[in-house]
Design a protein around this motif. Structure first.
Motif, PDB file in Angstrom:
ATOM      1  N   ALA A 119     -20.121   8.412   1.297  1.00  0.00           N
ATOM      2  CA  ALA A 119     -21.007   9.776   1.450  1.00  0.00           C
ATOM      3  C   ALA A 119     -22.310   9.310   1.611  1.00  0.00           C
ATOM      4  CB  ALA A 119     -20.772  10.604   0.548  1.00  0.00           C
ATOM      5  N   LEU A 120     -22.799   8.445   0.332  1.00  0.00           N
ATOM      6  CA  LEU A 120     -24.323   8.044   0.147  1.00  0.00           C
ATOM      7  C   LEU A 120     -24.596   7.157   1.287  1.00  0.00           C
ATOM      8  CD1 LEU A 120     -26.573   8.461  -1.567  1.00  0.00           C
ATOM      9  CD2 LEU A 120     -25.589   6.497  -2.837  1.00  0.00           C
ATOM     10  N   SER A 121     -23.858   6.193   1.801  1.00  0.00           N
ATOM     11  CA  SER A 121     -24.226   5.377   2.777  1.00  0.00           C
ATOM     12  C   SER A 121     -24.505   6.312   4.169  1.00  0.00           C
ATOM     13  CB  SER A 121     -23.158   4.540   3.291  1.00  0.00           C
ATOM     14  OG  SER A 121     -23.117   3.364   2.301  1.00  0.00           O
ATOM     15  N   VAL A 122     -23.681   7.185   4.419  1.00  0.00           N
ATOM     16  CA  VAL A 122     -23.973   8.114   5.737  1.00  0.00           C
ATOM     17  C   VAL A 122     -25.415   8.898   5.336  1.00  0.00           C
ATOM     18  CG1 VAL A 122     -23.189   9.956   6.961  1.00  0.00           C
ATOM     19  CG2 VAL A 122     -21.603   8.025   6.382  1.00  0.00           C
ATOM     20  N   THR A 123     -25.567   9.054   4.119  1.00  0.00           N
ATOM     21  CA  THR A 123     -26.894  10.077   3.844  1.00  0.00           C
ATOM     22  C   THR A 123     -28.018   9.312   4.024  1.00  0.00           C
ATOM     23  OG1 THR A 123     -25.545  11.574   2.372  1.00  0.00           O
ATOM     24  CG2 THR A 123     -28.056  11.267   2.045  1.00  0.00           C
ATOM     25  N   HIS A 124     -27.883   7.842   3.530  1.00  0.00           N
ATOM     26  CA  HIS A 124     -29.090   7.192   3.759  1.00  0.00           C
ATOM     27  C   HIS A 124     -29.433   6.939   4.978  1.00  0.00           C
ATOM     28  CE1 HIS A 124     -28.972   6.023  -1.002  1.00  0.00           C
ATOM     29  NE2 HIS A 124     -29.804   7.066  -0.755  1.00  0.00           N
ATOM     30  N   GLY A 125     -28.413   6.485   5.774  1.00  0.00           N
ATOM     31  CA  GLY A 125     -28.559   6.097   7.183  1.00  0.00           C
ATOM     32  C   GLY A 125     -29.195   7.295   8.025  1.00  0.00           C
ATOM     33  N   THR A 126     -28.891   8.419   7.615  1.00  0.00           N
ATOM     34  CA  THR A 126     -29.291   9.885   8.409  1.00  0.00           C
ATOM     35  C   THR A 126     -30.855   9.800   7.791  1.00  0.00           C
ATOM     36  OG1 THR A 126     -27.146  10.825   8.173  1.00  0.00           O
ATOM     37  CG2 THR A 126     -28.811  12.299   8.674  1.00  0.00           C
ATOM     38  N   ILE A 127     -31.245   9.540   6.557  1.00  0.00           N
ATOM     39  CA  ILE A 127     -32.297   9.689   6.386  1.00  0.00           C
ATOM     40  C   ILE A 127     -33.366   8.500   6.991  1.00  0.00           C
ATOM     41  CG2 ILE A 127     -34.101   9.211   4.436  1.00  0.00           C
ATOM     42  CD1 ILE A 127     -32.120  10.619   2.619  1.00  0.00           C
ATOM     43  N   GLY A 128     -32.689   7.447   7.112  1.00  0.00           N
ATOM     44  CA  GLY A 128     -33.508   6.400   8.007  1.00  0.00           C
ATOM     45  C   GLY A 128     -33.714   6.692   9.416  1.00  0.00           C
ATOM     46  N   ARG A 129     -32.890   7.720  10.041  1.00  0.00           N
ATOM     47  CA  ARG A 129     -33.129   7.955  11.375  1.00  0.00           C
ATOM     48  C   ARG A 129     -34.090   9.229  11.384  1.00  0.00           C
ATOM     49  NH1 ARG A 129     -28.711   7.053  14.509  1.00  0.00           N
ATOM     50  NH2 ARG A 129     -29.836   8.183  16.185  1.00  0.00           N
ATOM     51  N   SER A 130     -34.643   9.873  10.569  1.00  0.00           N
ATOM     52  CA  SER A 130     -35.454  11.029  10.534  1.00  0.00           C
ATOM     53  C   SER A 130     -36.576  10.631  11.051  1.00  0.00           C
ATOM     54  CB  SER A 130     -35.746  11.457   9.241  1.00  0.00           C
ATOM     55  OG  SER A 130     -36.411  10.676   8.395  1.00  0.00           O
ATOM     56  N   ALA A 131     -37.575  11.447  11.481  1.00  0.00           N
ATOM     57  CA  ALA A 131     -38.852  11.260  12.042  1.00  0.00           C
ATOM     58  C   ALA A 131     -39.752  10.354  11.233  1.00  0.00           C
ATOM     59  CB  ALA A 131     -39.423  12.592  12.449  1.00  0.00           C
ATOM     60  N   ASN A 132     -39.762  10.463   9.774  1.00  0.00           N
ATOM     61  CA  ASN A 132     -40.435  10.009   8.770  1.00  0.00           C
ATOM     62  C   ASN A 132     -39.725   9.595   7.618  1.00  0.00           C
ATOM     63  OD1 ASN A 132     -42.405   8.981   6.962  1.00  0.00           O
ATOM     64  ND2 ASN A 132     -44.004  10.474   7.584  1.00  0.00           N
ATOM     65  N   PRO A 133     -38.963   8.522   7.862  1.00  0.00           N
ATOM     66  CA  PRO A 133     -38.189   7.876   6.593  1.00  0.00           C
ATOM     67  C   PRO A 133     -38.960   7.888   5.246  1.00  0.00           C
ATOM     68  CG  PRO A 133     -37.662   6.684   8.676  1.00  0.00           C
ATOM     69  CD  PRO A 133     -38.898   7.610   8.798  1.00  0.00           C
ATOM     70  N   HIS A 134     -40.087   7.340   5.216  1.00  0.00           N
ATOM     71  CA  HIS A 134     -40.724   7.164   4.042  1.00  0.00           C
ATOM     72  C   HIS A 134     -41.055   8.509   3.152  1.00  0.00           C
ATOM     73  CE1 HIS A 134     -43.928   5.296   1.479  1.00  0.00           C
ATOM     74  NE2 HIS A 134     -43.963   6.325   1.096  1.00  0.00           N
ATOM     75  N   ARG A 135     -41.383   9.423   3.987  1.00  0.00           N
ATOM     76  CA  ARG A 135     -41.706  10.916   3.392  1.00  0.00           C
ATOM     77  C   ARG A 135     -40.585  11.418   2.986  1.00  0.00           C
ATOM     78  NH1 ARG A 135     -46.347  13.326   4.637  1.00  0.00           N
ATOM     79  NH2 ARG A 135     -47.109  11.304   4.395  1.00  0.00           N
ATOM     80  N   LEU A 136     -39.300  11.527   3.847  1.00  0.00           N
ATOM     81  CA  LEU A 136     -38.222  12.127   3.386  1.00  0.00           C
ATOM     82  C   LEU A 136     -37.466  11.357   2.342  1.00  0.00           C
ATOM     83  CD1 LEU A 136     -36.264  14.568   4.003  1.00  0.00           C
ATOM     84  CD2 LEU A 136     -34.970  13.190   5.890  1.00  0.00           C
ATOM     85  N   PHE A 137     -37.405  10.085   2.160  1.00  0.00           N
ATOM     86  CA  PHE A 137     -37.039   9.295   1.025  1.00  0.00           C
ATOM     87  C   PHE A 137     -37.617   9.689  -0.360  1.00  0.00           C
ATOM     88  CE2 PHE A 137     -35.694   5.805  -1.594  1.00  0.00           C
ATOM     89  CZ  PHE A 137     -34.398   5.736  -1.470  1.00  0.00           C
ATOM     90  N   ALA A 138     -38.965  10.039  -0.113  1.00  0.00           N
ATOM     91  CA  ALA A 138     -39.770  10.374  -1.298  1.00  0.00           C
ATOM     92  C   ALA A 138     -39.306  11.676  -1.726  1.00  0.00           C
ATOM     93  CB  ALA A 138     -41.401  10.273  -1.035  1.00  0.00           C
ATOM     94  N   LEU A 139     -39.244  12.592  -0.886  1.00  0.00           N
ATOM     95  CA  LEU A 139     -38.807  14.014  -1.112  1.00  0.00           C
ATOM     96  C   LEU A 139     -37.327  13.883  -1.834  1.00  0.00           C
ATOM     97  CD1 LEU A 139     -39.542  16.214   1.757  1.00  0.00           C
ATOM     98  CD2 LEU A 139     -40.297  16.311  -0.434  1.00  0.00           C
ATOM     99  N   ALA A 140     -36.382  12.869  -1.330  1.00  0.00           N
ATOM    100  CA  ALA A 140     -35.218  12.784  -1.968  1.00  0.00           C
ATOM    101  C   ALA A 140     -35.142  12.383  -3.455  1.00  0.00           C
ATOM    102  CB  ALA A 140     -34.341  11.785  -1.039  1.00  0.00           C
ATOM    103  N   GLY A 141     -36.239  11.235  -3.659  1.00  0.00           N
ATOM    104  CA  GLY A 141     -36.569  10.600  -4.874  1.00  0.00           C
ATOM    105  C   GLY A 141     -37.140  11.554  -5.857  1.00  0.00           C
ATOM    106  N   THR A 142     -37.826  12.387  -5.246  1.00  0.00           N
ATOM    107  CA  THR A 142     -38.251  13.604  -6.235  1.00  0.00           C
ATOM    108  C   THR A 142     -37.269  14.487  -6.674  1.00  0.00           C
ATOM    109  OG1 THR A 142     -40.577  13.585  -4.986  1.00  0.00           O
ATOM    110  CG2 THR A 142     -40.054  15.568  -6.350  1.00  0.00           C
ATOM    111  N   ALA A 143     -36.269  14.754  -5.760  1.00  0.00           N
ATOM    112  CA  ALA A 143     -35.287  15.767  -6.120  1.00  0.00           C
ATOM    113  C   ALA A 143     -34.301  14.931  -7.212  1.00  0.00           C
ATOM    114  CB  ALA A 143     -34.575  16.064  -4.902  1.00  0.00           C
ATOM    115  N   LEU A 144     -34.350  13.613  -7.034  1.00  0.00           N
ATOM    116  CA  LEU A 144     -33.582  12.876  -7.901  1.00  0.00           C
ATOM    117  C   LEU A 144     -34.126  12.987  -9.334  1.00  0.00           C
ATOM    118  CD1 LEU A 144     -31.342  10.869  -8.752  1.00  0.00           C
ATOM    119  CD2 LEU A 144     -32.520   9.123  -7.923  1.00  0.00           C
ATOM    120  N   GLY A 145     -35.560  12.771  -9.237  1.00  0.00           N
ATOM    121  CA  GLY A 145     -36.254  13.143 -10.619  1.00  0.00           C
ATOM    122  C   GLY A 145     -36.172  14.274 -11.375  1.00  0.00           C
ATOM    123  N   ILE A 146     -36.218  15.568 -10.587  1.00  0.00           N
ATOM    124  CA  ILE A 146     -35.807  16.744 -11.199  1.00  0.00           C
ATOM    125  C   ILE A 146     -34.446  17.023 -11.395  1.00  0.00           C
ATOM    126  CG2 ILE A 146     -35.596  19.253 -10.501  1.00  0.00           C
ATOM    127  CD1 ILE A 146     -37.868  18.729  -8.297  1.00  0.00           C
ATOM    128  N   GLY A 147     -33.581  16.460 -10.816  1.00  0.00           N
ATOM    129  CA  GLY A 147     -32.330  16.251 -11.410  1.00  0.00           C
ATOM    130  C   GLY A 147     -31.967  15.718 -12.738  1.00  0.00           C
TER     131      GLY A 147
END
Length: 386
Positions: A119-147
């Motif tokens: 599940a996580l591999s597919v999630t990260h591959g999908t983030i990598g195929r987004s328009a701005n992977p750096h920015r979206l991964f930063a959002l995901a990292g912020t969500a990880l921090g909140i969690g």
């Protein structure tokens, strides 16, 4: 960029929200490491080696699943992989909450890791195929921090009050909720890369992958023992639990700051500073005799990897636009993390926390060398192609 199916693209807020939840759930093991090892030692009577091996079983399963999934990322049914993976992991952790036997617990951890890793591999591959992977991964990292803040504030006291099985009930519930949310898993926004799946990864991409894996190993070596180091130094369980909450609060910042600095810092230079800094902080945590120094280093320690990895995620997305390399992110992060708890438990048992500090220095040197090779390769034409 909008997908024809409203809400099913990473660039919609619904799509981002689902990816952020899937990222947090898949990476929660890295947040939970000190609590996880501590619960197995304190409430299940395991030694440091047994506790480390049990957690390593989950992480090893995630690594194996990621290595299987990443090369096939472009051909897999993504919604089924993510929803089904987290669903199976939820069932495995629900079973773990009913078991106290070491062998059975380790086996259930392995099953949960295999399922969550897909599940996580597919999630990260999908983030990598987004328009701005750096920015979206930063959002995901912020969500990880909140969690992480919520996790550290709620779970350790609940474990103290209701026993070690509480941890597995929490993990089972989190996996189940994520499985339901993943039924609306977003489709990749970028088209035209589905056929880019057979080219060889560049040397720069491979060096970046190995460098991230080495830093993840260093993270797991020290962070998995953070609880035990504090307790065995006489700082007390309550002080250590309070420290974990502060660690979570501090870790709200690095991914958000990395997202803001997307175009302002060179990712390779960030990595070349982060690797030795991480090793120095690991030595401080392992060797500190007083609580203030131990706590200060522990607060900053996870933030270094989070900040660096956001930049490297964006760099690897540019080096490999197919998403295959980023679909292997769980393998990058969890190969080191899988080895870390068991190795740290063994080293701490036989060589003490001083041995742990020496090992952190050696691993930090390897990570720094990998990133130096990225700096050398990234300037060549071959490094710019996948």
């Amino acid at each position: 960029m909008q997908n024809p199916v409203q809400g099913r693209a990473p660039e919609t807020w619904r799509g981002r929200g689902i990816l952020m939840l899937c990222h947090f759930t898949g990476m929660v093991d890295l947040v939970a490491l000190p609590v996880w090892v501590g619960a197995l030692v304190q409430h299940y009577g395991f030694g440091l080696e047994q506790a480390g091996i049990t957690v390593t079983a989950f992480l090893a399963g995630a690594v194996a699943a990621s290595l299987f999934t990443a090369p096939r990322f472009g051909r897999l049914p993504r919604t089924a992989c993510v929803a089904g993976g987290y669903g199976v992991a939820a069932l495995a952790f629900a079973g773990a909450a009913l078991i106290t036997d070491f062998g059975t617990l380790a086996l259930l951890h392995l099953v949960a890791g295999l399922a969550a890793g897909i599940a996580l591999s597919v999630t990260h591959g999908t983030i990598g195929r987004s328009a701005n992977p750096h920015r979206l991964f930063a959002l995901a990292g912020t969500a990880l921090g909140i969690g992480a803040v919520v996790f550290y504030a709620a779970v350790p006291p609940a474990i103290a009050a209701h026993g070690g099985a509480t941890l597995f009930k929490v993990l089972a519930g989190l996996m189940a909720v994520t499985a339901l949310a993943a039924l609306a898993f977003p489709r990749p926004a970028r088209v035209g890369h589905e056929q880019v799946t057979h080219g060889r990864l560049s040397r720069a991409a491979w060096c970046a992958i190995f460098g991230v894996a080495a830093m993840a190993l260093n993270q797991a070596l020290t962070f998995s023992m953070l609880d035990r180091i504090g307790i065995m130094r006489g700082f007390g369980q309550e002080a250590v639990n309070q420290l974990l909450v502060v660690v979570g609060l501090v870790n709200l910042l690095p991914a958000a700051i990395a997202g803001f600095l997307d175009k302002r810092l060179n990712p390779v230079r960030v990595a070349l500073v982060a690797a030795p800094l991480q090793a120095a902080l690991a030595v401080t945590v392992s060797r500190a005799a007083g609580y203030p120094l131990y706590a200060l280093a522990a607060c900053v320690y996870p933030a270094v990897l989070i900040f660096m990895h956001t930049f490297l995620f964006g760099l690897i997305a540019r080096l490999d636009p197919s998403g295959r390399a980023l679909a292997s992110t769980p393998a990058m992060m969890m190969t080191g993390s899988a080895i870390g708890p068991a190795l740290a438990g063994t080293v701490a048992t036989h060589a003490g926390f001083g041995g742990l500090a020496a090992l952190a220095i050696a691993v930090g040197a390897c990570a720094t060398l990998c990133f130096a090779l990225v700096a050398r390769q990234a300037g060549t034409p071959a490094a710019a192609t996948a």
